[in-house]
Design a protein around this motif. Structure first.
Motif, PDB file in Angstrom:
ATOM      1  N   ALA A   1      39.675  45.457  48.778  1.00 44.47           N
ATOM      2  CA  ALA A   1      38.554  44.891  49.517  1.00 44.47           C
ATOM      3  C   ALA A   1      37.234  45.482  49.035  1.00 44.47           C
ATOM      4  CB  ALA A   1      38.731  45.149  51.011  1.00 44.47           C
ATOM      5  N   GLU A   2      37.226  46.779  48.766  1.00 45.42           N
ATOM      6  CA  GLU A   2      36.004  47.431  48.286  1.00 45.42           C
ATOM      7  C   GLU A   2      35.554  46.830  46.957  1.00 45.42           C
ATOM      8  OE1 GLU A   2      34.498  51.834  46.751  1.00 45.42           O
ATOM      9  OE2 GLU A   2      36.116  51.707  48.227  1.00 45.42           O
ATOM     10  N   GLU A   3      36.486  46.627  46.043  1.00 50.13           N
ATOM     11  CA  GLU A   3      36.125  46.035  44.751  1.00 50.13           C
ATOM     12  C   GLU A   3      35.549  44.638  44.930  1.00 50.13           C
ATOM     13  OE1 GLU A   3      38.199  45.721  40.455  1.00 50.13           O
ATOM     14  OE2 GLU A   3      39.217  44.543  42.013  1.00 50.13           O
ATOM     15  N   PHE A   4      36.179  43.827  45.762  1.00 48.23           N
ATOM     16  CA  PHE A   4      35.723  42.454  45.980  1.00 48.23           C
ATOM     17  C   PHE A   4      34.312  42.430  46.558  1.00 48.23           C
ATOM     18  CE2 PHE A   4      35.128  38.839  48.825  1.00 48.23           C
ATOM     19  CZ  PHE A   4      35.427  37.765  48.005  1.00 48.23           C
ATOM     20  N   TYR A   5      34.087  43.214  47.593  1.00 47.50           N
ATOM     21  CA  TYR A   5      32.811  43.121  48.311  1.00 47.50           C
ATOM     22  C   TYR A   5      31.661  43.857  47.621  1.00 47.50           C
ATOM     23  CZ  TYR A   5      34.927  40.625  52.169  1.00 47.50           C
ATOM     24  OH  TYR A   5      35.550  39.659  52.926  1.00 47.50           O
ATOM     25  N   THR A   6      31.967  44.886  46.846  1.00 47.55           N
ATOM     26  CA  THR A   6      30.892  45.598  46.150  1.00 47.55           C
ATOM     27  C   THR A   6      30.658  45.040  44.746  1.00 47.55           C
ATOM     28  OG1 THR A   6      32.428  47.338  45.407  1.00 47.55           O
ATOM     29  CG2 THR A   6      31.246  47.694  47.481  1.00 47.55           C
ATOM     30  N   LYS A   7      31.717  44.944  43.934  1.00 44.59           N
ATOM     31  CA  LYS A   7      31.554  44.430  42.575  1.00 44.59           C
ATOM     32  C   LYS A   7      31.395  42.912  42.546  1.00 44.59           C
ATOM     33  CE  LYS A   7      34.141  48.176  40.350  1.00 44.59           C
ATOM     34  NZ  LYS A   7      35.308  48.522  39.484  1.00 44.59           N
TER      35      LYS A   7
ATOM     36  N   ARG B   1      34.229  36.018  39.131  1.00 48.41           N
ATOM     37  CA  ARG B   1      35.170  35.604  38.081  1.00 48.41           C
ATOM     38  C   ARG B   1      35.608  36.803  37.246  1.00 48.41           C
ATOM     39  NH1 ARG B   1      31.426  30.756  37.545  1.00 48.41           N
ATOM     40  NH2 ARG B   1      32.546  29.046  38.589  1.00 48.41           N
ATOM     41  N   ALA B   2      34.709  37.789  37.091  1.00 48.78           N
ATOM     42  CA  ALA B   2      35.031  38.976  36.295  1.00 48.78           C
ATOM     43  C   ALA B   2      36.120  39.820  36.947  1.00 48.78           C
ATOM     44  CB  ALA B   2      33.775  39.816  36.069  1.00 48.78           C
ATOM     45  N   ILE B   3      36.262  39.720  38.273  1.00 49.14           N
ATOM     46  CA  ILE B   3      37.333  40.463  38.956  1.00 49.14           C
ATOM     47  C   ILE B   3      38.458  39.504  39.375  1.00 49.14           C
ATOM     48  CG2 ILE B   3      35.811  42.317  39.733  1.00 49.14           C
ATOM     49  CD1 ILE B   3      35.821  41.006  42.525  1.00 49.14           C
ATOM     50  N   SER B   4      38.469  38.310  38.785  1.00 53.40           N
ATOM     51  CA  SER B   4      39.527  37.308  38.999  1.00 53.40           C
ATOM     52  C   SER B   4      39.578  36.787  40.435  1.00 53.40           C
ATOM     53  CB  SER B   4      40.895  37.883  38.599  1.00 53.40           C
ATOM     54  OG  SER B   4      40.898  38.268  37.240  1.00 53.40           O
ATOM     55  N   ALA B   5      38.423  36.743  41.096  1.00 53.14           N
ATOM     56  CA  ALA B   5      38.355  36.151  42.431  1.00 53.14           C
ATOM     57  C   ALA B   5      38.061  34.658  42.290  1.00 53.14           C
ATOM     58  CB  ALA B   5      37.262  36.816  43.257  1.00 53.14           C
ATOM     59  N   PRO B   6      38.571  33.826  43.194  1.00 54.20           N
ATOM     60  CA  PRO B   6      38.353  32.381  43.084  1.00 54.20           C
ATOM     61  C   PRO B   6      36.905  31.989  43.394  1.00 54.20           C
ATOM     62  CG  PRO B   6      39.455  32.898  45.142  1.00 54.20           C
ATOM     63  CD  PRO B   6      39.401  34.174  44.366  1.00 54.20           C
ATOM     64  N   VAL B   7      36.445  30.942  42.728  1.00 51.22           N
ATOM     65  CA  VAL B   7      35.117  30.373  42.976  1.00 51.22           C
ATOM     66  C   VAL B   7      35.271  28.862  43.039  1.00 51.22           C
ATOM     67  CG1 VAL B   7      32.788  30.024  42.070  1.00 51.22           C
ATOM     68  CG2 VAL B   7      33.884  32.262  41.832  1.00 51.22           C
ATOM     69  N   VAL B   8      34.914  28.272  44.180  1.00 50.67           N
ATOM     70  CA  VAL B   8      35.024  26.833  44.381  1.00 50.67           C
ATOM     71  C   VAL B   8      33.673  26.303  44.838  1.00 50.67           C
ATOM     72  CG1 VAL B   8      36.179  24.988  45.654  1.00 50.67           C
ATOM     73  CG2 VAL B   8      37.464  27.056  45.020  1.00 50.67           C
ATOM     74  N   GLU B   9      33.151  25.306  44.145  1.00 55.22           N
ATOM     75  CA  GLU B   9      31.849  24.747  44.505  1.00 55.22           C
ATOM     76  C   GLU B   9      31.944  23.967  45.820  1.00 55.22           C
ATOM     77  OE1 GLU B   9      29.067  25.370  42.918  1.00 55.22           O
ATOM     78  OE2 GLU B   9      30.044  26.467  41.275  1.00 55.22           O
TER      79      GLU B   9
END
Length: 281
Positions: free
Chosen positions: A181-187, A254-262
């Protein structure tokens, strides 16, 4: 209140799933003090000022019972404008026989309730930011008993529902892994860490607020994601400053492989615990 204005990134709307829309509407109007902004057969949007959507409640077509702890909503938090407003709503709860918890966090004074589906609610006020204690970019927060008698001395007039200047102060989430969670929300999203509670809780913000988002594993470490038709958090929305901020954020996610949907006026992503975040500008 400037912590909930540009250029800060802050929560604007929380969308929750409930098992009985009619029952929840009654609770959120009569107990919490919302007004209805819009209503459909299975959905209602609630407001304090008559035009800003703070809370959306949705009844899924099929309700799936929760048989074990999951990730999702710990609580959403409504920030009232003044201590008098907090005193008035305490008086209102007393008159209606509503049970609530209460804590003094040094930076804030807070009440805690559960809605009919056990969705957590905090109602609070901030102490003046000049009184907050910062050490090495960490803000001091505690959980102590709240002096309700002192607050009630400021009560005045009748309680007439949530004040118009009420905002969604923050959201607190149950996550399965605090490091992820820390990586997602900070990075990924660019929040700053402002407080750590041992290895089980983390508080993050922008603009040196005490927290726009709380994250914990107190009851959810390694827990599964909330089911699609289980009551609890559906989505929450963050307000961005501009389109360039959104573009940078998409690249970081995207750099941490999290999804991005428009989506309309922004994009959608999902944290590692399955909490869906709508980012709008």
């Amino acid at each position: 209140m400037h912590f909930h204005e540009k250029p800060n990134m802050y929560v604007t709307n929380v969308e929750i799933k409930v098992s009985n829309l009619k029952r929840s509407l009654k609770y959120y109007q009569e107990v919490i003090g919302f007004k209805v902004l819009a209503e459909e057969s299975n959905k209602a949007t609630l407001t304090a000022d008559g035009h800003t959507a703070l809370l959306t409640i949705v009844q899924p077509d099929t309700i799936e019972e929760k048989t074990k702890l999951t990730t999702g909503l710990f609580h959403f938090a409504l920030l009232l404008p003044t201590r008098r407003d907090l005193a008035n709503i305490i008086s209102h709860f007393h008159q209606k026989g509503i049970y609530f918890g209460a804590s003094d966090h040094d930076v804030s004074e807070a009440l805690y309730l559960q809605d009919p589906d056990d969705n957590g609610i905090e109602i609070y006020i901030d102490r003046p930011e000049e009184s907050w204690t910062w050490t090495s970019n960490q803000v001091y927060m505690v959980t102590e008993p709240l002096n309700i008698r002192a607050i009630l001395t400021e009560a005045a007039g009748e309680w007439n529902g949530l004040p118009e200047n009420t905002v969604m102060g923050h959201i607190h989430l149950s996550v399965s892994n605090l490091a992820d969670a820390e990586e997602f929300y900070t990075k990924g999203l660019g929040f700053d860490i402002v407080t750590r509670y041992g290895g089980q809780a983390l508080f993050i913000s922008t603009g040196r607020y005490h927290h726009h988002i709380g994250l914990n594993t107190w009851h959810s470490e390694n827990a599964p994601k909330l089911g699609k038709n289980q009551v609890g958090l559906k989505t929450y929305s963050l307000f961005l400053d501009n389109e360039q901020q959104a573009t940078t954020m998409k690249e970081n996610l995207r750099a941490i492989s999290a999804p991005v949907v428009e989506i309309e006026s922004g994009f959608q992503t999902e944290d590692p615990a399955g909490n869906i975040v709508l980012l709008k500008y």
